[in-house]
Design an enzyme around this catalytic site. Structure first.
Site, PDB file in Angstrom:
ATOM      1  CD  GLN A 173      -2.806  -0.973   2.559  1.00 27.04           C
ATOM      2  OE1 GLN A 173      -1.960  -1.338   3.973  1.00 27.04           O
ATOM      3  NE2 GLN A 173      -3.817  -1.363   2.621  1.00 27.04           N
ATOM      4  CG  ASP A 205      -8.146   4.454   5.719  1.00 25.71           C
ATOM      5  OD1 ASP A 205      -8.488   3.879   6.543  1.00 25.71           O
ATOM      6  OD2 ASP A 205      -6.925   4.028   5.419  1.00 25.71           O
ATOM      7  CD  GLU A 244      -8.929   5.024  10.821  1.00 25.10           C
ATOM      8  OE1 GLU A 244      -8.651   3.746  11.765  1.00 25.10           O
ATOM      9  OE2 GLU A 244      -7.989   5.224  10.209  1.00 25.10           O
TER      10      GLU A 244
HETATM   11  C1  NOJ Z   1      -7.079   2.211   8.668  1.00 23.48           C
HETATM   12  C2  NOJ Z   1      -8.749   0.693   8.427  1.00 23.48           C
HETATM   13  O1  NOJ Z   1      -9.596   1.724   9.343  1.00 23.48           O
HETATM   14  C3  NOJ Z   1      -7.919  -0.406   8.320  1.00 23.48           C
HETATM   15  O2  NOJ Z   1      -9.074  -1.416   8.292  1.00 23.48           O
HETATM   16  C4  NOJ Z   1      -6.967  -0.679   7.688  1.00 23.48           C
HETATM   17  O3  NOJ Z   1      -6.752  -1.674   7.410  1.00 23.48           O
HETATM   18  C5  NOJ Z   1      -5.754   0.923   7.669  1.00 23.48           C
HETATM   19  N1  NOJ Z   1      -6.598   1.752   7.026  1.00 23.48           N
HETATM   20  C6  NOJ Z   1      -5.177   0.459   6.090  1.00 23.48           C
HETATM   21  O4  NOJ Z   1      -5.752   1.203   5.139  1.00 23.48           O
END
Ligand code: NOJ
Length: 553
Positions: A173, A205, A244
């Site tokens: 990623q 996110d 988040e």
């Molecule tokens: C936060 C997300 O809530 C989580 O599920 C994800 O793995 C990470 N971001 C990376 O995208």
């Protein structure tokens, strides 16, 4: 306050329901949930009373992080349906009065995204600067590694183009370079695209990571968030960002847009959530009370999003090592229940030992906490986890609709749990027929929460109870008051509360039959059963409780 505010500023007392299309309902019998299946269940969601659906990522993906690794931001994962199915779903949701928001995952893409493939193809590729590269990155700080079970660095060497790229999460990623104006422009386009298709906003996110990446390049990195919000407001005034942002309270206020409230509309209260678990582990309201007293007031029209469980690990990263160990011991003592050294991969009902009284109390507490409650699918029926699934997938199991599962007629995408939380014990169909079920309790809590805008809109005061196991607070808005008390322990308690300004009032129970009188000195005695909860509406003499709500003004 005018009730019409609650439709303009709809998010402030919304009830948000997070679901993964992949695991909710299979509409074409291939074992994978999809938009057609979800659309069939719209009336269930509307009947539950939730007001806003949050869809976890539904975009094309190699699925190495359950869809949080995206290869195309403008399309639908073909396993979940087509854009046509999506639009049909949106139309049906809107028809039932449900708003929809979706995950906005733009801190990174999948390494299979065409942008990254192009970027890594050559150092002089036009897309090179869409990602973050370094010849010689700073040595790693282990605290920056989010998934320590799989990664030991946040930099990965790209052999082909002979530089390292940044990846705050998994190495597959790569982080987008949000400092690049072209990238920011593209992000805006993504927002615009989905808003045009009817979304009312996004759950953003990994917000602090996004900000960190722009920080070295932009003088005011937070302007990026303000720009996104401004863009959304221009296009659609009702749209929101739900962030988040798992940082300390003192660092969090800037994410709302200090003073102005022009950045993230709602931030998750990660601190309050962790302290609530500590309080439940200790049967001691003190940690939660302290968190709520310390919690900053969000700017006007912004809000806290409160939750007890989400789709990730139950992170306990903001507790001390000793506190975390206490919660582990109480709710997930076995190594296999823990993850990343900081959290639990269990759902709430199993953590509370399946004790329905305690589970009901926990959710009553959640819905009464000042803020907008966010629940994760299946919480309303008390689904457990499946520890046989890898890592965080343990809690992302197929929704349990009926005795035989009811998720799919084919082999389901993820295994159905066995034992006391299996579908033959825990399912929607049975609980619909049972007036004492958790599902019915959720419906009641949601109905009352919506009828008491004081809870989310008002000013709250944490009350002294004299009993450490009892958490009590009151919420006041324009002279209307709701008083709430929760008993975190398994023995009955009686507390005496002092309620200033409402002496001589009557308190009327909202979750059961009952009343209590506030004396002319402002004192009231409230008995609470083991793990009992009471929500009470205050009404002055000769005014009926129904007419005493801020709603009636
Ligand atoms: C936060 C997300 O809530 C989580 O599920 C994800 O793995 C990470 N971001 C990376 O995208």
């Amino acid at each position: 306050m005018r009730l019409t505010y609650t439709s303009d500023v709809w998010w402030k007392n919304a009830v948000v329901y997070c679901l993964d299309v992949e695991t909710f309902k299979d509409g074409n019998d291939d074992g994978v949930g999809d938009f057609r299946g979800l659309t069939q269940q719209i009336d269930y969601l509307a009947g539950l009373g939730v007001t806003c659906l949050w869809l976890m990522p539904f975009f094309p993906t190699p699925n190495r992080d359950d869809g949080y690794d995206i290869t195309d931001f403008y399309s639908i994962d073909p396993r979940l349906g087509t854009l046509g199915d999506f639009v049909e779903f949106m139309r049906t949701a809107h028809d039932r009065g449900l708003r929809v928001i979706a995950d906005l995952v733009v801190n990174h893409t999948s390494d299979q995204h065409p942008w990254f493939k192009e970027a890594r193809s050559a150092k002089d590729s036009p897309r090179r600067d869409w990602y973050v590269w370094s010849d010689k990155p700073e040595p790693d700080n282990p605290e920056q590694v989010v998934f320590p079970d799989k990664e030991d660095s946040i930099w990965e060497y790209d052999k082909g183009s002979r530089q390292y790229y940044l990846h705050s999460f998994y190495r597959h990623q790569p982080d987008l370079n949000v400092a690049n104006p072209e990238v920011r422009d593209e992000i805006t386009r993504i927002l615009g695209f989905w808003m045009e298709l009817g979304l009312s906003g996004f759950r953003v996110d990994a917000v602090p990571f996004l900000i960190e990446n722009v920080a070295p390049e932009l003088a005011s990195p937070h302007d990026f968030l303000a720009d996104l919000r401004a863009f959304m407001t221009r296009r659609k005034g009702e749209s929101i960002l739900l962030g988040e942002v798992n940082v300390a309270y003192k660092d969090l206020v800037t994410y709302f847009g200090e003073g102005l409230g022009d950045q993230i509309t709602m931030c998750f209260d990660f601190i309050g959530m962790q302290k609530a678990w500590l309080s439940m582990a200790r049967s001691d309201a003190t940690p939660l009370a302290a968190a709520l007293r310390e919690r900053p007031k969000p700017p006007k029209d912004c809000q806290w999003a409160v939750f007890l469980r989400n789709h990730d690990e139950l992170t306990l990263d903001k507790l001390t090592d000793e506190e975390r160990e206490e919660v582990f011991q109480a709710f997930g003592p076995e190594k296999d229940m823990q993850i990343f050294g900081r959290g639990l991969r269990r759902r709430l009902p199993t953590m509370l030992g399946g004790d329905l009284r305690r589970i009901k109390m926990a959710y009553s507490l959640l819905f009464s906490l000042p803020g907008t409650p966010v629940i994760f699918y299946g919480e309303e029926i008390g689904m457990g986890e499946n520890l046989a699934e890898e890592g965080r997938m343990a809690v992302r199991i197929p929704m349990q609709w009926s005795e035989d599962g009811g998720f799919s007629r084919a082999e389901p995408v993820r295994e159905i749990p066995e034992g006391s939380f299996a579908p033959d014990r825990v399912n929607v169909a049975d609980q619909k027929r049972d007036t004492d079920s958790l599902l019915r309790w959720f419906q009641l809590l949601i109905e009352r929460y919506r009828e008491c805008p004081e809870l989310a809109w008002g000013d709250y005061t944490v009350l002294e109870t004299g009993h450490k196991a009892v958490f009590a607070h009151r919420c006041d808005a324009d002279g209307a008051t709701v008083v709430v008390a929760h008993n975190l322990c398994d023995t009955a308690q009686e507390v005496e509360l002092t309620l200033e300004g409402i002496d001589g009032y009557q308190l009327t129970d909202l979750l059961a039959d009952g009343t209590a009188e506030v004396s002319d000195k402002g004192a009231v005695r409230l008995p609470l059963g083991p793990h009992g909860s009471r929500w009470l509406r205050a009404s002055p003499p000769r005014i009926s409780p129904e007419d005493a709500s801020v709603k009636s003004r």
